[in-house]
Design a protein around this motif. Structure first.
Motif, short mmCIF file in Angstrom:
data_model
loop_
_atom_site.label_atom_id
_atom_site.label_comp_id
_atom_site.label_asym_id
_atom_site.label_seq_id
_atom_site.Cartn_x
_atom_site.Cartn_y
_atom_site.Cartn_z
N GLY A 270 -14.81 15.95 -13.50
CA GLY A 270 -14.40 16.51 -14.79
C GLY A 270 -12.94 16.91 -14.86
N ASP A 271 -12.21 16.74 -13.76
CA ASP A 271 -10.81 17.18 -13.72
C ASP A 271 -9.92 16.03 -13.26
OD1 ASP A 271 -8.73 19.44 -13.61
OD2 ASP A 271 -8.58 18.55 -11.61
N ASP A 272 -8.95 15.67 -14.08
CA ASP A 272 -8.02 14.59 -13.73
C ASP A 272 -6.72 15.11 -13.11
OD1 ASP A 272 -9.75 12.63 -14.72
OD2 ASP A 272 -8.91 12.78 -16.74
N ALA A 273 -6.42 16.41 -13.30
CA ALA A 273 -5.13 16.94 -12.85
C ALA A 273 -4.98 16.83 -11.34
CB ALA A 273 -4.98 18.40 -13.30
N HIS A 274 -6.04 17.17 -10.60
CA HIS A 274 -5.91 17.14 -9.13
C HIS A 274 -5.75 15.72 -8.62
CE1 HIS A 274 -10.26 16.14 -9.19
NE2 HIS A 274 -10.06 15.68 -7.97
N VAL A 275 -6.30 14.75 -9.36
CA VAL A 275 -6.15 13.34 -8.97
C VAL A 275 -4.70 12.91 -9.12
CG1 VAL A 275 -6.93 10.98 -9.41
CG2 VAL A 275 -8.52 12.88 -9.68
N HIS A 276 -4.07 13.31 -10.21
CA HIS A 276 -2.66 12.98 -10.43
C HIS A 276 -1.78 13.64 -9.35
CE1 HIS A 276 -3.67 10.95 -14.07
NE2 HIS A 276 -4.00 12.05 -14.74
N GLU A 277 -2.08 14.88 -9.00
CA GLU A 277 -1.31 15.57 -7.96
C GLU A 277 -1.43 14.85 -6.62
OE1 GLU A 277 -2.64 19.59 -7.85
OE2 GLU A 277 -2.01 20.02 -9.91
N GLN A 278 -2.65 14.43 -6.28
CA GLN A 278 -2.85 13.73 -5.01
C GLN A 278 -2.17 12.37 -5.02
OE1 GLN A 278 -4.21 15.18 -2.29
NE2 GLN A 278 -3.44 13.38 -1.22
N ARG A 279 -2.21 11.68 -6.14
CA ARG A 279 -1.51 10.41 -6.27
C ARG A 279 -0.02 10.57 -5.99
NH1 ARG A 279 -2.46 5.75 -8.85
NH2 ARG A 279 -0.37 5.91 -9.74
N GLU A 280 0.57 11.64 -6.51
CA GLU A 280 2.00 11.86 -6.29
C GLU A 280 2.30 12.07 -4.81
OE1 GLU A 280 4.49 11.57 -8.53
OE2 GLU A 280 2.83 10.76 -9.73
N ARG A 281 1.42 12.77 -4.12
CA ARG A 281 1.61 12.94 -2.66
C ARG A 281 1.60 11.58 -1.97
NH1 ARG A 281 -2.69 16.99 -3.22
NH2 ARG A 281 -1.77 19.08 -3.39
N TYR A 282 0.60 10.78 -2.29
CA TYR A 282 0.50 9.48 -1.64
C TYR A 282 1.65 8.55 -2.04
CZ TYR A 282 -4.19 10.48 0.17
OH TYR A 282 -5.25 11.01 0.85
N ALA A 283 2.07 8.64 -3.28
CA ALA A 283 3.18 7.79 -3.72
C ALA A 283 4.45 8.08 -2.93
CB ALA A 283 3.43 8.00 -5.22
N ALA A 284 4.73 9.36 -2.70
CA ALA A 284 5.93 9.73 -1.94
C ALA A 284 5.82 9.25 -0.49
CB ALA A 284 6.13 11.25 -1.99
N ARG A 285 4.65 9.41 0.10
CA ARG A 285 4.45 8.97 1.48
C ARG A 285 4.55 7.45 1.58
NH1 ARG A 285 -0.74 13.03 2.06
NH2 ARG A 285 0.49 14.96 2.13
#
Length: 365
Positions: A270-285
């Motif tokens: 039900g929450d998309d915000a945490h998915v976007h935050e995790q994507r940003e972490r992986y994108a930087a790595r």
């Protein structure tokens, strides 16, 4: 028991042990990029949902709570573009690996039946066929397969290990071919939320399936998108005619997701915000590792989605594994995923920012 275990290949990760020991001896400790296991915290809203459901003395249901089924159908329509999805179209599972390993058995497959999967693929597709005593084979293009006796076709987009993404047109063509020949199609889409240079599409999208779920099922997991590998939370969505008998089998087998995990999955879906935050972490790595590997003489193929970089120095994967282990970096040899990967290594993005920075520094020397 030996009659069952004898059907299985040697567990590949055991071969990596000496290289792990070498990497672990590095003065600044190992950077383990071999297994794609999440390392970042479970989002607080999910932890809270789990805690709030901790007083669950009764047995959970295999089909899941109505709230969980609502959450799955809502996510499938919101995120994948599916239409007309009801509770009959979804089924919670105890992590996706369990499903992959036991699906051929639960489908009643056996000797003389054929299971097909990509040439470079997650090893458990083959394991599932072996456990059922079915035949297994690999493909580059599934529509080139002989459909006679082919009972289960696995797709995997985005791919583990290569990160390759099948286009909407390719998926549409494959779904049509499978239906024409009466082949059951399961699409492993566990990395779908992690598209970088491509936007992965599900077989549940109406542009792919023509608005019908006949003969198709997609597999999804919360392990990567929500850091819930330790929760064992996943689900199927697709043809009710396939899911209904699987539900009955799983009821008899007691294959139920814990009540606390079901509650956590409701919060996660039900929450998309945490998915976007995790994507940003992986994108930087991903950016940091990709540039470091290229500068170190690697070539990267595919890798347009998912949690891995599929990299090569045009040498034996074990030579590359040894080279990186000497730098204190552990990666997965490509031949774990099929003979076609013998000159590649799979480099996971699943390490902390500090460990990724250490790997980048070592590759720069």
């Amino acid at each position: 028991m030996s009659a069952v275990s004898d059907r299985l290949p040697t567990f590949p990760w055991d071969k990596l042990a000496p290289y792990k020991a070498t990497a672990a001896a590095h003065q600044d400790a190992i950077v383990d990029l071999s297994v794609g296991t999440p390392v970042d915290p479970v989002p607080e809203l999910i932890q809270k949902a789990l805690i709030d459901a901790a007083d669950s003395p009764g047995y959970p249901t295999v089909w899941g709570t109505p709230e969980l089924r609502d959450a799955i159908t809502g996510w499938v329509e919101r995120r994948l573009g599916a239409r007309g999805v009801t509770h009959r179209h979804v089924l919670p599972i105890v992590g996706s690996k369990e499903l992959v390993a036991w699906l051929p058995t639960q489908l009643g497959l056996g000797p003389g039946d054929r299971v097909a999967h990509p040439r470079l693929a997650y090893p458990t597709y083959e394991v599932g066929a072996r456990l059922a005593r079915a035949e297994y084979e690999v493909y580059d293009d599934p529509t080139d397969l002989d459909p006679e006796g082919l009972k289960l076709l696995w797709l995997n987009s985005p791919s583990n290990p290569t990160g390759k993404v099948l286009s909407k047109d390719e998926l549409t063509r494959i779904v049509a071919w499978a239906r024409e020949h009466g082949v059951l199609l399961f699409s492993d889409e566990c990395y779908l939320e992690l598209g970088w240079e491509a936007d992965p599409v599900s077989v549940l999208h109406p542009d792919v399936n023509g608005g019908s779920y006949e003969g198709i099922v997609s597999v999804h997991s919360l392990s990567k998108r929500s850091n819930l590998a330790g929760y064992r939370a996943a689900f199927l969505a697709g043809d009710p005619a396939v899911l209904a008998p699987l539900l009955e089998i799983r009821k008899h087998g007691g294959m139920m997701t814990s009540a606390t995990t079901q509650a956590a999955a409701v919060a996660a879906l039900g929450d998309d915000a945490h998915v976007h935050e995790q994507r940003e972490r992986y994108a930087a790595r991903r950016t940091a590792l990709r540039e470091a590997l290229l500068s170190h003489g690697f070539r990267i193929e595919h890798s347009e989605a998912g949690l891995y970089l599929w990299a090569t120095r045009d040498e034996s994967c074990w030579t590359t594994v040894a080279h990186l282990a000497d730098l204190g970096i552990l990666v997965a040899p490509g031949d774990f995923y099929g003979e076609a990967g013998e000159n590649f290594v799979r480099v996971a993005l699943t390490a902390t920012d500090e460990r990724i920075a250490a790997a980048v520094a070592r590759l720069a020397r």
